[in-house]
Design a protein around this motif. Structure first.
Motif: not given
Length: 256
Positions: A218-220, A223, A226
């Motif tokens: 999961v890309n930061i 958020s 993430y």
């Protein structure tokens, strides 16, 4: 040589010990020794590429051996693993045809080499799988992925509202089974199997050492999801989304 300078940065400097530089390539130890006459040149340790004497002697060949300390080395390896077969782009043209379809005009022509043809004719295995990888979904409340045919959006949403995912089924498992509180979400497939028809986790009848649970990356920038994923790696026995973001009895507003 390019404009009188070596593109590989030779000659190197003498060094008493090996050091790593910022780009991940080590600066190797190079003892100061007397130069040796090779052809018309006097060469010393500053001109020697990194090598392994045993490998050079074993294969009687020039083998350049480097320490790969950069994360880029992983990308380099996987590039060739997933590169696929050699292929050629072929385009057929018909002078009498006015219509031009750019998609249909390109075909994927595959080369099959002699060794691969022999391997297939002998029916040898083309690949091996040592472990079963169970994909574990990670989603925010009421944001699970839904697949549906055209013009059936509302029905698909209604079905998804009552249908468990591997994630929400983990909550239900923790509500009804105290044993599962000993395992993180990623460890659950090791001890339980996911029944897709009943959409729930069930205890394995026999142990399975070769099962891996895998959550998606999961890309930061996403958020909330993430930090939800981070919590799943650190919290045992959660029974709901609110339980995951509860700290010392206080329910936080966000997973972050």
């Amino acid at each position: 040589m390019r404009e009188g300078v070596c593109t590989k940065q030779y000659l190197k400097e003498f060094r008493e010990k090996t050091e790593e530089n910022i780009k991940g390539y080590p600066m190797y130890q190079r003892e100061c020794i007397e130069s040796v006459r090779v052809g018309r040149h006097d060469l010393d340790n500053r001109w020697v590429v990194p090598y392994n004497p045993w490998l050079s002697k074993k294969f009687n060949a020039h083998i350049n051996v480097e320490v790969c300390a950069s994360i880029k080395s992983v990308k380099y390896l996987y590039k060739y693993v997933y590169k696929g077969h050699d292929a050629a782009s072929i385009r057929f043209e018909n002078e009498n045809t006015l219509d031009h379809d750019e998609i249909l005009s390109f075909l994927d022509g595959r080369y099959v080499s002699a060794p691969e043809a022999m391997w297939r004719l002998n029916e040898f295995n083309l690949s091996e799988k040592s472990h079963t990888v169970v994909r574990l979904v990670v989603h925010l409340p009421d944001q699970q992925a839904i697949v549906y045919p055209d013009e059936e959006e509302e029905e698909a949403v209604a079905r998804a509202a009552t249908r468990q995912t591997t994630f929400t089924a983990w909550f239900e498992l923790n509500k009804n089974n105290q044993d599962s509180h000993n395992y993180f979400y990623t460890d659950i497939p090791h001890y339980y199997t996911f029944n897709k028809s009943a959409m729930k986790w069930q205890k394995r009848q026999r142990g399975c050492e070769q099962v891996i649970g895998r959550m998606p990356v999961v890309n930061i920038q996403d958020s909330e999801r993430y930090y939800l994923r981070l919590l799943l790696l650190r919290k045992l026995g959660a029974v709901s989304f609110d339980d995951l973001k509860t700290v010392d009895g206080i329910v936080c507003n966000t997973f972050k």
